[in-house]
Scaffold this motif. Structure first.
Motif, PDB file in Angstrom:
ATOM      1  N   UNK A   1       5.405  28.939  19.769  1.00  0.00           N
ATOM      2  CA  UNK A   1       4.410  29.947  19.652  1.00  0.00           C
ATOM      3  C   UNK A   1       3.865  30.302  18.449  1.00  0.00           C
ATOM      4  N   UNK A   2       5.014  30.438  17.491  1.00  0.00           N
ATOM      5  CA  UNK A   2       4.787  30.682  15.869  1.00  0.00           C
ATOM      6  C   UNK A   2       3.830  29.558  15.341  1.00  0.00           C
ATOM      7  N   UNK A   3       4.078  28.311  15.572  1.00  0.00           N
ATOM      8  CA  UNK A   3       3.122  27.449  14.997  1.00  0.00           C
ATOM      9  C   UNK A   3       1.647  27.496  15.744  1.00  0.00           C
ATOM     10  N   UNK A   4       1.487  27.931  17.128  1.00  0.00           N
ATOM     11  CA  UNK A   4       0.248  28.029  17.652  1.00  0.00           C
ATOM     12  C   UNK A   4      -0.549  29.326  17.010  1.00  0.00           C
ATOM     13  N   UNK A   5       0.263  30.373  16.618  1.00  0.00           N
ATOM     14  CA  UNK A   5      -0.349  31.602  16.111  1.00  0.00           C
ATOM     15  C   UNK A   5      -0.698  31.379  14.572  1.00  0.00           C
ATOM     16  N   UNK A   6       0.353  30.562  13.924  1.00  0.00           N
ATOM     17  CA  UNK A   6      -0.060  30.242  12.469  1.00  0.00           C
ATOM     18  C   UNK A   6      -1.332  29.431  12.183  1.00  0.00           C
ATOM     19  N   UNK A   7      -1.245  28.135  12.991  1.00  0.00           N
ATOM     20  CA  UNK A   7      -2.153  26.995  12.928  1.00  0.00           C
ATOM     21  C   UNK A   7      -3.158  26.864  13.889  1.00  0.00           C
ATOM     22  N   UNK A   8      -3.030  27.502  15.227  1.00  0.00           N
ATOM     23  CA  UNK A   8      -4.125  27.383  15.995  1.00  0.00           C
ATOM     24  C   UNK A   8      -3.862  26.299  17.021  1.00  0.00           C
ATOM     25  N   UNK A   9      -4.385  26.408  18.375  1.00  0.00           N
ATOM     26  CA  UNK A   9      -4.148  25.300  19.231  1.00  0.00           C
ATOM     27  C   UNK A   9      -4.670  23.893  18.905  1.00  0.00           C
ATOM     28  N   UNK A  10      -5.456  23.956  18.089  1.00  0.00           N
ATOM     29  CA  UNK A  10      -6.283  22.464  17.623  1.00  0.00           C
ATOM     30  C   UNK A  10      -5.493  21.827  16.359  1.00  0.00           C
ATOM     31  N   UNK A  11      -4.497  22.482  16.174  1.00  0.00           N
ATOM     32  CA  UNK A  11      -4.069  21.923  14.869  1.00  0.00           C
ATOM     33  C   UNK A  11      -2.976  20.928  15.172  1.00  0.00           C
ATOM     34  N   UNK A  12      -2.379  20.083  14.582  1.00  0.00           N
ATOM     35  CA  UNK A  12      -1.397  19.136  14.374  1.00  0.00           C
ATOM     36  C   UNK A  12      -0.017  19.981  14.738  1.00  0.00           C
ATOM     37  N   UNK A  13       0.083  20.546  15.905  1.00  0.00           N
ATOM     38  CA  UNK A  13       1.445  21.298  16.153  1.00  0.00           C
ATOM     39  C   UNK A  13       2.019  20.908  17.398  1.00  0.00           C
ATOM     40  N   UNK A  14       1.762  19.700  17.932  1.00  0.00           N
ATOM     41  CA  UNK A  14       2.514  19.435  19.195  1.00  0.00           C
ATOM     42  C   UNK A  14       3.020  18.046  18.916  1.00  0.00           C
ATOM     43  N   UNK A  15       4.241  18.117  19.659  1.00  0.00           N
ATOM     44  CA  UNK A  15       4.956  16.958  19.420  1.00  0.00           C
ATOM     45  C   UNK A  15       5.150  16.269  20.946  1.00  0.00           C
ATOM     46  N   UNK A  16       4.826  14.844  21.452  1.00  0.00           N
ATOM     47  CA  UNK A  16       5.135  14.461  22.507  1.00  0.00           C
ATOM     48  C   UNK A  16       6.249  13.808  22.521  1.00  0.00           C
ATOM     49  N   UNK A  17       7.166  14.126  23.668  1.00  0.00           N
ATOM     50  CA  UNK A  17       8.429  13.474  24.025  1.00  0.00           C
ATOM     51  C   UNK A  17       8.285  12.080  23.692  1.00  0.00           C
ATOM     52  N   UNK A  18       9.367  11.491  23.026  1.00  0.00           N
ATOM     53  CA  UNK A  18       9.206  10.040  22.867  1.00  0.00           C
ATOM     54  C   UNK A  18       8.440   9.498  21.489  1.00  0.00           C
ATOM     55  N   UNK A  19       7.931  10.573  20.739  1.00  0.00           N
ATOM     56  CA  UNK A  19       7.147  10.308  19.726  1.00  0.00           C
ATOM     57  C   UNK A  19       7.696  11.257  18.492  1.00  0.00           C
ATOM     58  N   UNK A  20       7.715  10.601  17.391  1.00  0.00           N
ATOM     59  CA  UNK A  20       8.002  11.353  16.072  1.00  0.00           C
ATOM     60  C   UNK A  20       7.016  12.122  15.479  1.00  0.00           C
ATOM     61  N   UNK A  21       6.911  13.334  15.018  1.00  0.00           N
ATOM     62  CA  UNK A  21       6.017  14.107  14.148  1.00  0.00           C
ATOM     63  C   UNK A  21       5.101  14.749  15.156  1.00  0.00           C
ATOM     64  N   UNK A  22       4.325  15.453  14.390  1.00  0.00           N
ATOM     65  CA  UNK A  22       3.344  16.443  15.264  1.00  0.00           C
ATOM     66  C   UNK A  22       2.048  15.887  15.262  1.00  0.00           C
ATOM     67  N   UNK A  23       1.240  16.296  16.258  1.00  0.00           N
ATOM     68  CA  UNK A  23       0.096  15.618  16.283  1.00  0.00           C
ATOM     69  C   UNK A  23      -1.005  16.936  16.927  1.00  0.00           C
ATOM     70  N   UNK A  24      -2.388  16.678  17.075  1.00  0.00           N
ATOM     71  CA  UNK A  24      -2.839  17.531  17.703  1.00  0.00           C
ATOM     72  C   UNK A  24      -2.717  17.182  19.138  1.00  0.00           C
ATOM     73  N   UNK A  25      -3.174  18.366  19.969  1.00  0.00           N
ATOM     74  CA  UNK A  25      -3.001  18.161  21.473  1.00  0.00           C
ATOM     75  C   UNK A  25      -3.576  16.585  22.228  1.00  0.00           C
ATOM     76  N   UNK A  26      -4.847  16.581  21.614  1.00  0.00           N
ATOM     77  CA  UNK A  26      -5.700  15.347  22.039  1.00  0.00           C
ATOM     78  C   UNK A  26      -4.842  14.203  21.628  1.00  0.00           C
ATOM     79  N   UNK A  27      -4.504  14.249  20.620  1.00  0.00           N
ATOM     80  CA  UNK A  27      -3.622  12.910  19.983  1.00  0.00           C
ATOM     81  C   UNK A  27      -2.372  12.659  20.665  1.00  0.00           C
TER      82      UNK A  27
END
Length: 126
Positions: free
Chosen positions: A72-98
């Motif tokens: 929630x902190x990342x979403x609040x600070x950067x927004x839902x469209x930012x590279x704050x999402x991590x998909x299980x099985x992948x390294x690093x954070x991406x945008x939600x679409x990516x």
């Protein structure tokens, strides 16, 4: 039932699942994500395509549940469209679409299979 209620997104796999962690430490998030990755692997991980061709690296996401995590902190600070999402099985954070896209899925498979078929057709018979 899902297919009648939710319109197709054009993405392979099942309906995505998102975990948004709030009021916790980075260590607890990391530990929880590690448990989710290990315990849920059979649900979120893509499978190998069943093919006779060698060298197919594409994955089958047809029965995979895309699982993404953030805080929630990342979403609040950067927004839902930012590279704050991590998909299980992948390294690093991406945008939600990516994070929800699967560049190693069916489109890659079709290209690899077509090239393998063409090579097989061009090879002299033995």
């Amino acid at each position: 039932m899902w297919r009648r209620v939710y319109l197709p997104t054009g993405r392979e796999g099942l309906v995505p699942l998102a975990f948004v962690f709030a009021d916790t430490t980075a260590v607890k998030v990391t530990d929880t994500v590690a448990v989710l990755e290990e315990a849920g692997r059979r649900y979120w991980a893509p499978r190998r395509h069943r093919t006779i061709h060698q060298g197919i690296t594409a994955r089958d996401y047809g029965q995979a549940v895309p699982v993404v995590v953030t805080t929630l902190e990342q979403l609040t600070e950067h927004g839902v469209g930012a590279a704050v999402w991590r998909r299980l099985g992948r390294a690093g954070e991406q945008t939600l679409t990516a994070a929800l896209n699967s560049p190693d899925a069916d489109a890659l498979y079709r290209g690899q299979a077509a090239r393998a078929d063409a090579e097989e057709q061009a090879a002299p018979c033995r």
